[in-house]
Design an enzyme around this catalytic site. Structure first.
Site, PDB file in Angstrom:
ATOM      1  N   MET A 123       0.067   1.027   5.154  1.00 10.95           N
ATOM      2  CA  MET A 123      -0.634   1.331   6.400  1.00 10.95           C
ATOM      3  C   MET A 123      -1.794   0.362   6.587  1.00 10.95           C
ATOM      4  O   MET A 123      -2.451  -0.026   5.625  1.00 10.95           O
ATOM      5  CB  MET A 123      -1.148   2.776   6.361  1.00 10.95           C
ATOM      6  N   HIS A 147      -2.665  -1.015  -3.231  1.00  9.01           N
ATOM      7  CA  HIS A 147      -3.776  -0.106  -2.975  1.00  9.01           C
ATOM      8  C   HIS A 147      -3.535   1.173  -3.770  1.00  9.01           C
ATOM      9  O   HIS A 147      -2.578   1.906  -3.520  1.00  9.01           O
ATOM     10  CB  HIS A 147      -3.873   0.226  -1.484  1.00  9.01           C
ATOM     11  N   SER A 151       0.851  -1.193   0.000  1.00  3.73           N
ATOM     12  CA  SER A 151       0.000   0.000   0.000  1.00  3.73           C
ATOM     13  C   SER A 151       0.883   1.238   0.000  1.00  3.73           C
ATOM     14  O   SER A 151       1.680   1.423  -0.913  1.00  3.73           O
ATOM     15  CB  SER A 151      -0.945  -0.042   1.213  1.00  3.73           C
ATOM     16  N   THR A 152       0.807   2.062   1.028  1.00  2.00           N
ATOM     17  CA  THR A 152       1.555   3.317   1.067  1.00  2.00           C
ATOM     18  C   THR A 152       3.048   3.074   0.895  1.00  2.00           C
ATOM     19  O   THR A 152       3.647   2.303   1.633  1.00  2.00           O
ATOM     20  CB  THR A 152       1.314   4.033   2.405  1.00  2.00           C
ATOM     21  N   ASP A 161      -4.354  -4.935   6.089  1.00  2.00           N
ATOM     22  CA  ASP A 161      -4.799  -5.743   4.960  1.00  2.00           C
ATOM     23  C   ASP A 161      -3.664  -6.669   4.527  1.00  2.00           C
ATOM     24  O   ASP A 161      -2.537  -6.225   4.297  1.00  2.00           O
ATOM     25  CB  ASP A 161      -5.213  -4.841   3.791  1.00  2.00           C
TER      26      ASP A 161
END
Length: 376
Positions: A315, A222, A196-197, A318
């Protein structure tokens, strides 16, 4: 407690006014300056260095991407891109993520005041997340040898409609049931990656390091809808492997990485000894679509010990539960270490859950992937 100090850089007076009001109204956040272009921003930054920069892409005198690359090279600072939703700005926003921006928030060209007020919670959450991140300066990919022409992508459609947000936090049970038992069939090795991030930059570094004969890879990053196609195209231009946005019925093969489309879940499916992907609608899982947990569960169900699971910077949690299912199904599992993560959230949660066999720095993940194939 010290407030998060924010610098807003946008050539629209309306946007500067609205962003300043929204951020100043949020507990623990303070706008230091709101300026019209990057040259003015650099003057302010000499006086006081912000904790987070909220940055437009298309501006006069110096564009936001050039400014981002400059500050990332000199002194990395968390940057949230807040830019208009156009074809050009989407491509530029993907480049900004690769250059080190930690988040992107799209906004329309019209009715921007109403839109920003309606998405204030998303904006504030992005600034808080950015303040807790450790941005990384971009690493230019090494030059690579010419490669043979790539086969044409499989058929399918990329025109997906938007879905309404889910009001609660669903698990992967909302998409598919858990694995009933271990997978005994031996197949080609494959790799499933969730991030993600900070993942856009990390994936660029990782995938560019892989040789053309790397195992087939399925990826959930993401990312907003419509960004993943541009992101996959960028990676494809940099990597020896082929990288594409996944479409239903795409067959996974060595030397191919499939990235889940923004706004859709991606599942792995086996037919005999061959693997395919399904791209489907469904509710948000762990507040994400695509969800890493959904991908990892599908890999646990149909690939088992044939798979390697990799969880990288991001973050939230997930992917942690899905990685545990992969490990229980016999897969090897690897997490990116804290030092090389922009946000050590998703890997940390997987480690805490007991889902991880090995923790390695970003620069070593390519060796873990090639070990899955039995060599370099």
């Amino acid at each position: 407690m010290k407030k998060i100090q924010v610098l807003v850089v946008d050539d629209s007076a309306v946007v500067r006014q609205v962003l300043s009001a929204l951020l100043n109204g949020a507990p623990g956040i303070e706008v230091l300056h709101a300026v019209a272009d990057p040259l003015l921003a650099m003057e302010r930054m000499r006086l006081s260095w912000p904790d987070v920069v909220v940055l437009d892409i298309e501006m006069p005198r110096m564009d936001g991407l050039t400014f981002l690359r400059k500050i990332m090279a000199d002194k990395p600072v968390p940057v949230v891109i807040c830019s208009s939703m156009t074809a050009d700005s989407t491509q530029l926003s993907v480049e900004a993520l690769s250059a080190g921006a930690v988040a992107v928030i799209n906004r329309p060209r019209l009715n921007v005041r109403e839109y920003l007020h309606g998405h204030a919670e998303e904006l504030i959450a992005a600034v808080r997340m950015a303040a807790g991140s450790t941005p990384k300066a971009a690493i230019a990919p090494a030059a690579k040898a010419a490669r043979p022409a790539k086969p044409a992508p499989a058929g399918g459609t990329r025109k997906y409609g938007p879905l309404p947000p889910a009001p609660e936090k669903f698990t992967a049970d909302a998409i598919l049931p858990a694995a009933a038992g271990a997978v005994s069939v031996r197949t080609e090795p494959l790799v499933a990656i969730g991030t993600s991030t900070g993942g856009t930059q990390a994936l660029e570094e990782l995938l560019a390091a892989l040789p053309a004969h790397a195992p087939g890879i399925v990826i959930v990053q993401h990312m907003p809808e419509k960004f993943t196609a541009a992101f996959a195209a960028r990676l494809d231009s940099l990597c020896a492997i082929t990288v594409k946005e996944a479409e239903s019925n795409d067959q996974l093969r060595p030397g191919l990485a499939l990235i889940a489309p923004g706004g859709k879940h991606m599942l792995l499916r086996r037919n005999g000894n061959q693997y395919y992907v399904d791209v489907i609608d469904g509710p948000l899982v762990n507040r994400h679509r695509p969800s890493v947990d959904v991908l990892f569960r599908s890999v646990a169900k149909c690939a088992g010990a044939n798979a390697l699971g990799v969880i990288m910077t991001g973050m939230g949690d997930d992917g942690a539960a899905g990685m545990l299912e992969m490990r229980k199904a016999g897969a090897r599992t690897v997490a990116q270490d804290e030092k090389s993560c922009v946000v050590y959230g998703m890997p940390m949660e997987a480690v805490k859950l007991g889902a991880v066999d090995k923790i390695v720095p970003l620069g070593a993940i390519d060796r873990e992937i090639m070990a899955q194939r039995g060599g370099a």
